[in-house]
Design a protein around this motif. Structure first.
Motif, mmCIF file in Angstrom:
data_model
loop_
_atom_site.group_PDB
_atom_site.id
_atom_site.type_symbol
_atom_site.label_atom_id
_atom_site.label_comp_id
_atom_site.label_asym_id
_atom_site.label_seq_id
_atom_site.Cartn_x
_atom_site.Cartn_y
_atom_site.Cartn_z
ATOM 1 N N PHE A 17 -1.377 5.481 9.896
ATOM 2 C CA PHE A 17 -2.052 4.181 9.874
ATOM 3 C C PHE A 17 -3.106 4.170 10.982
ATOM 4 C CE2 PHE A 17 -2.085 -0.136 11.880
ATOM 5 C CZ PHE A 17 -2.814 -0.782 10.893
ATOM 6 N N ARG A 20 5.519 5.842 4.484
ATOM 7 C CA ARG A 20 6.013 5.828 5.867
ATOM 8 C C ARG A 20 7.352 5.107 6.011
ATOM 9 N NH1 ARG A 20 2.937 7.433 10.042
ATOM 10 N NH2 ARG A 20 4.185 6.085 11.379
ATOM 11 N N ASP A 21 7.452 3.929 5.374
ATOM 12 C CA ASP A 21 8.648 3.108 5.596
ATOM 13 C C ASP A 21 9.782 3.402 4.617
ATOM 14 O OD1 ASP A 21 7.457 1.825 7.703
ATOM 15 O OD2 ASP A 21 7.008 -0.030 6.630
ATOM 16 N N HIS A 22 9.440 3.801 3.393
ATOM 17 C CA HIS A 22 10.484 3.935 2.379
ATOM 18 C C HIS A 22 10.834 5.384 2.089
ATOM 19 C CE1 HIS A 22 10.366 -0.390 1.379
ATOM 20 N NE2 HIS A 22 9.090 -0.273 1.718
ATOM 21 N N TRP A 48 2.482 2.518 3.255
ATOM 22 C CA TRP A 48 3.748 1.982 3.783
ATOM 23 C C TRP A 48 4.931 2.385 2.936
ATOM 24 C CZ3 TRP A 48 3.038 1.422 8.520
ATOM 25 C CH2 TRP A 48 1.790 0.987 9.011
ATOM 26 N N PRO A 106 0.829 -1.205 0.000
ATOM 27 C CA PRO A 106 0.000 0.000 0.000
ATOM 28 C C PRO A 106 0.866 1.257 0.000
ATOM 29 C CG PRO A 106 -0.781 -1.572 1.640
ATOM 30 C CD PRO A 106 0.550 -2.072 1.148
#
Lengths: 151, 733
Positions: free
Chosen positions: A38, A28-30, A25, A22
Motif C-alpha cells: 500500500f 494483504r488482509d485475507h 486488501w 480493493p
C-alpha cells in the motif's frame, strides 16, 4: 459481503468480503500475501502493482468484484525461487534501497517485458512512470530491465 | 596493529540450546529467523554459541551477525555486519544477518539519523569482530596446548603456524565455553581488509524481490486488530467530537473513539501537532477506510489557520525582526561592500515539503497492564521506548521495541508519535493493534521540512577578488544557515546569520536538514559570483579553499579545505570538466555535510525543449568505503532525490491545511525525469568512515540549478524549479 472465488498465483482462493474491497486488501488482509504494498490508495504510486491476466494493474483501486475469472499474479507468484529474469537482474544490480516500492516496480517491469521483450529507454519510462521510488533507484531499475531484456 | 579496549560485560561464551536459528539473544524471532546473506557457504547448525551479542557461531561454522541499527534503506543491515565479519575474519558466505532488537544496555547509538550509523559504530563493530576472533583463537590454543601467538585465524579457520593442525570456527566455538573476554584486542591493519571496500549484495535483497514480509505494515500477530486514525484537517485545529455511534455501527468496525497520545514531558523527538485523534479499529483495513470516509467530525479552532501568504509574510518579517539564533562575523562586511567594485545580491527560497516515505507511518503495539510490546518502523527506537513508557507510566524495561525493515526514513521516522499513538490505541482496545496511516493522513500530518529563504550578497574588488560575503537565512521555524561552514574562513569580510520565524505547522528533520537547501542556494550563488568574476566555477572554489587553508580568516571553520578541494579535483578529472559538447550543458556543485564531502557535475540536455539531467558524475570522500556498490547506490539515490525535490516538490497552504494530500498533486520525481547515468567515484584514503545517507543530496540541488542556467540562460532561485516563479523580488531592507 459476498463470496468470491479467485485464482491467485495458480491457487484457487475463496474470500468473503464487501464487493468494493480493493484486491490489495484482499491479498494483504485475507490471503496473507503482503508482498503487494500500500502506498497511496489512488493508483498514483504503483507500489500495489499486480498482474491481472498478465497485465500490470493497480490493486489498490481494483475492486474484488471486477476480477471474475481473471488470473491474479502477485510478487509472491512471479517465480518459484527469485529466478524470474527480472528478479535475477534486480539482484545482480542490487537495486533496492528501502525496498518498499520494489515489488510494484518488478511487477510493472515484468509485465512490460512480457509485452515488449526489448523496450527502448522511452518505452521503459512510459511503462514505469507510474511507479514511484522515493529512494531514487530509477537508474538501477532501468539498467536491471535492460539486463533482463538481454537475458 | 591498533589495539582497542573491549567493552563487553559478558564474561565468557555462553552455550546455547540446539535450535535452527533466530531469537537466541532476547527471544527475538518474530518475523524472519535466520536468513542466509547470500547462498550459504555452510550447513544450518544444530547448536549456536553466543559470542558477544553481535556474533553467534553455529557448530557448522555458520555465523549470525546482529545488525544493531534501524534499516531505512541506507543498507546498514549489510554494511554493519560486514565490519564485524571483517575483524572476525569469516567468509561472508558463512554469514547470516539478523536485525537486533533495541537493547540500550548493550548496543550504543541504535538509531538511523544524521548519517551516523557507520560513523558512530565503526569502533564497536570492529571490536565485536576482533573480540570474537581472539576468543576463538584462545579456545583453539587451549585445546592444542599452544599460545595464541602460535596461531593464525582467517576465513573462519584457525591454523597452527608451525604445524598442520587446523580447526574451523564452528568446531572450536563449542570448546570455548569459559574463555574470558580479553581486555584488549588487536584490530586489523586497514591494508589487510578483505571484505571492507568490496561490494556485497543487500542481505535482504532476495526477500525484497520475492515480496517476503519485512516491513512494519507486513507485521501480524494472532488476535491483532487494525487501527486507523483521523487527525484534524488543519494545523490550528483540534478534535471535539464525531459521529461515534454511527461509525461503531459500520460493518467491520469493532471500536471507535477519541484517543489522546499527548505526553506531559515531550522529549526532543516528540514532535506532534495532533496528539488527539479519532481512532477506528477493526479486523481488516478496507472497512476502516470506508469508515474514515463516513466520519463527520466537529473540529475546534485553537490556533491560526496559516496559509502560504501568511508564511511569505512571516518570512519577510523574520528578516526584519526575527531572532538570530546563530551567527558569525569576520572583518567588516558592510565596509567591504561599500568599497567593492561589483556587488551582487540574490535571494533563494524553498517551500514546505513532506517526507513521503513510501511506507506510510504505522506501528504495532501490544499493551498490557504492565508491559508494552512495540514492533515497527522507527529511526529512533530508544526515543520511542521512552515516549511509550512515559505515556503508559511504565518502567523502561517493561517496554520492548523491535525494528522491522523500514520503507523509507528521510527523517520522518525520527519522530515516534505514530508509535505512541499505537500504544495509546492498544491500551484503550486492550489488545494488540497495528496502526496504519493512509497516504493522506501521512502527507497532512506535518513534521514537514521547514520553508526557507536565504539572502546572499557578495562584493568583488577591481581585480575580481571576492572581498565581502554575507548570508542571512530565515525559516519557519528556523533558518537554514551554517555560519561556520564554507565559505567561512575563505573571505576576509564575512557575515552569516541564522534567523528564526514562527509557524504552528509541525516541522522536523528532512534528509540532510538545512544542508539540502543551503547547498543549493550557496552553490548557485557562488556559480553566479564566479561568472561575474570571469572565473571557472571549479577554479573559483579551489582558490577559496586555498585561501581557507593557507591564510584562514577568523575563528575555526567547520570543514577540511583539502578534502573539500579533493572531491572537486576528482570530479573535475572524472567528468573531463572544461570539455564542451554540442547540446550538453554542465553545472557543478560541492558540499560538505554529515562529515562527508561530495562534488557533483551534471550534464543537462534539452529534450523537446525540456531540460533534463542526462548524466551525473559524483566524487565522494567519506573516508573508508565499507560496501562499495551499496555506497554508490546511496549517492545515486541522493542525486535523484535532490533533482526531484529541487525540480518538482512543494506543499502550499490554505486555511491551515496543505493543498497537496496525495501523489496526484504532490509531485515526486519519476522514472522519465531521472538521469540516465550516474557515476560515483570515491577518494581513497584510510580515514575512519563517515555516512552516506544524506551527503549525496545537497550538492545535487546546486549542480541542478547551475546546469539549468547553462541550458536555459535563466538562473533558478526558487524551488520547485519546474514551476516556481524565478523572479527576484526586492529583498534587502
Amino acid at each position: 459481503m459476498a463470496e468470491y472465488n479467485i485464482r491467485v498465483n495458480g491457487k484457487n482462493q475463496t474470500v468473503d468480503v464487501d464487493p468494493s474491497t480493493p484486491v490489495l486488501w484482499v491479498l494483504r488482509d485475507h490471503l496473507d500475501l503482503v508482498g503487494t504494498k500500500f502506498g497511496c490508495g489512488i493508483a498514483q504510486c504503483g507500489a500495489c502493482t499486480i498482474h491481472i491476466d498478465g497485465v500490470a494493474m493497480r490493486s489498490c483501486i481494483t475492486p474484488i468484484s471486477a476480477i471474475g475469472d481473471q488470473k491474479i499474479t502477485t510478487i509472491e507468484g512471479l517465480s518459484q525461487n527469485a529466478d524470474h529474469a527480472i528478479q535475477k537482474a534486480w539482484l545482480a544490480h542490487d537495486v533496492p534501497q528501502c525496498g518498499y516500492c520494489q515489488a510494484g516496480q518488478i511487477m510493472s517491469a515484468s509485465a512490460l517485458l512480457d509485452e515488449n521483450p526489448t523496450p527502448s529507454d522511452d518505452e521503459i519510462d512510459a511503462a514505469m512512470n507510474g511507479n514511484i521510488c522515493r529512494c531514487g533507484t530509477y537508474t538501477r531499475i532501468k539498467k536491471a530491465i535492460k539486463t533482463a531484456a538481454n537475458s | 596493529m591498533t589495539k582497542i579496549k573491549t567493552q563487553f560485560k559478558r564474561r565468557s561464551f555462553l552455550k546455547i540450546s540446539a535450535a535452527s536459528g533466530g531469537g537466541m539473544l532476547i527471544g527475538f524471532s518474530w518475523l524472519n529467523g535466520c536468513a542466509p546473506a547470500e547462498d550459504p557457504g555452510v550447513a544450518v547448525p544444530n547448536e549456536w554459541f553466543d559470542i558477544n551479542g553481535y556474533i553467534k557461531i553455529g557448530d557448522t561454522g555458520m555465523v549470525t551477525i546482529y545488525s544493531p541499527n534501524p534499516e531505512i534503506g541506507q543498507n546498514v543491515m549489510t554494511s554493519m555486519p560486514m565490519i564485524v565479519a571483517e575483524e572476525l575474519d569469516v567468509p561472508w558466505e558463512n554469514v547470516v544477518v539478523e536485525q537486533a532488537p533495541l537493547n540500550t544496555g548493550f548496543y550504543q547509538n541504535q538509531f538511523a539519523g544524521g548519517s551516523l550509523s557507520i560513523r558512530l559504530s565503526w569502533n564497536a563493530l570492529r571490536m565485536a569482530g576482533a573480540t570474537g576472533r581472539r576468543m576463538l583463537m584462545e579456545a583453539a590454543a587451549k585445546e592444542w596446548g599452544l599460545t595464541v601467538d602460535q596461531l593464525t585465524a582467517s576465513d573462519g579457520m584457525i591454523k597452527e603456524i608451525n604445524g598442520d593442525r587446523v580447526i574451523g570456527y564452528g568446531e572450536v566455538a563449542g570448546k570455548a565455553v569459559g574463555i574470558e573476554v580479553p581486555e584488549e584486542v588487536d584490530l586489523k591493519e586497514i591494508k589487510d581488509f578483505k571484505l571492507i571496500g568490496s561490494s556485497k549484495k543487500n542481505v535482504e535483497g532476495k526477500k525484497i524481490v520475492t515480496g517476503k514480509p519485512l516491513f512494519g505494515l507486513d507485521h501480524k500477530s494472532d488476535e491483532m486488530l487494525v487501527a486507523m486514525i483521523e487527525h484534524p484537517p488543519a494545523f490550528g485545529m483540534k478534535v471535539k467530537s464525531f459521529n461515534e455511534e454511527e461509525i461503531k455501527g459500520m460493518p467491520g468496525v469493532t471500536d471507535a473513539f477519541i484517543v489522546d497520545a499527548a505526553l506531559e514531558e515531550p522529549a526532543r523527538f516528540d514532535v506532534n501537532a495532533f496528539p488527539q485523534l479519532i481512532a477506528i479499529v477493526g479486523k481488516t483495513t478496507w472497512p476502516l477506510m470506508q469508515a474514515k470516509n463516513a466520519l463527520r467530525a466537529e473540529w475546534e479552532e485553537v490556533g491560526v489557520l496559516e496559509s502560504s501568504d501568511i508564511h511569505a509574510e512571516r518570512i519577510a518579517q523574520a528578516f526584519k525582526t526575527g531572532e538570530i539564533s546563530e551567527s558569525r562575523r569576520d572583518g567588516d562586511a558592510d565596509a567591504a561592500f561599500e568599497k567593492a567594485t561589483t556587488v551582487i545580491e540574490r535571494a533563494y527560497s524553498s517551500p514546505f515539503m513532506a517526507h513521503n516515505c513510501m511506507e506510510p507511518m504505522n506501528f504495532y503495539a501490544n499493551v498490557t497492564e504492565d508491559s508494552a510490546e512495540m514492533i515497527g518502523p522507527t529511526q529512533t527506537p530508544e526515543a520511542l521506548e521512552a515516549s511509550v513508557a512515559q505515556l503508559l507510566s511504565l518502567p523502561l524495561e517493561n517496554v520492548t521495541v523491535n525494528m522491522t525493515r523500514i520503507g523509507g526514513g528521510f527523517g520522518r521516522r525520527l519522530y515516534p508519535h505514530f508509535g505512541v499513538e499505537a500504544a495509546a490505541i492498544s491500551r484503550k482496545v486492550g489488545g494488540p493493534i497495528k496502526l496504519m496511516y493512509t497516504r493522506e493522513d501521512d502527507m497532512t500530518q506535518g513534521t514537514y521540512r521547514p520553508i526557507y529563504e536565504s539572502r546572499y550578497k557578495a562584493g568583488l574588488d577591481e581585480d575580481n577578488n571576492l572581498i565581502a560575503f554575507s548570508v542571512r537565512g530565515a525559516g519557519l521555524p528556523d533558518g537554514p544557515v551554517f555560519p561556520n561552514r564554507f565559505p567561512a574562513g575563505a573571505i576576509a569580510n564575512y557575515t552569516a546569520e541564522k534567523i528564526k520565524g514562527d509557524t504552528n505547522l509541525s516541522t522536523g528533520a528532512w534528509r540532510a536538514p538545512r544542508s539540502h537547501f543551503t547547498a543549493g542556494a550557496e552553490q548557485s550563488f557562488l556559480d553566479e559570483v564566479a561568472e561575474l568574476a570571469g572565473k571557472d566555477p571549479i577554479e573559483f572554489r579551489l582558490e577559496l579553499f586555498d585561501r581557507a587553508k593557507n591564510s584562514p580568516v577568523g575563528k575555526k571553520y567547520d570543514y577540511d579545505a583539502d578534502r573539500y578541494a579533493g572531491v572537486l579535483e576528482l570530479v573535475k578529472e572524472k567528468s573531463n570538466w572544461g570539455e564542451s559538447k554540442e547540446g550538453v550543458y554542465r553545472g557543478v556543485a560541492a558540499y560538505f555535510c554529515h562529515s562527508t564531502y561530495v562534488a557533483e557535475v551534471f550534464d543537462m540536455v534539452l529534450e523537446n525543449g525540456e531540460p533534463k539531467v542526462q548524466k551525473v558524475w559524483c566524487a565522494v570522500d567519506c573516508g573508508i568505503v565499507i560496501n562499495r556498490d551499496a555506497a554508490k547506490n546511496m549517492i545515486e539515490g541522493g542525486v535523484v532525490d535532490g533533482i526531484g525535490h529541487g525540480m518538482y516538490s512543494e506543499l502550499t497552504f490554505e486555511n491551515g491545511a496543505s493543498n497537496q494530500k496525495n501523489f496526484d498533486n504532490y509531485q515526486l520525481i519519476r522514472h522519465s525525469q531521472a538521469p540516465k547515468e550516474i557515476e560515483v567515484f570515491f577518494v581513497e584514503n584510510e580515514i575512519a568512515p563517515t555516512g552516506l545517507g544524506e551527503p549525496g543530496l545537497p550538492p545535487a540541488v546546486g549542480a541542478l540549478a547551475n546546469a539549468l542556467y547553462k541550458a536555459t540562460g535563466q538562473r533558478y532561485y526558487h524551488s520547485p524549479f519546474a514551476t516556481a516563479d524565478q523572479g527576484q523580488k526586492k529583498m534587502m531592507g
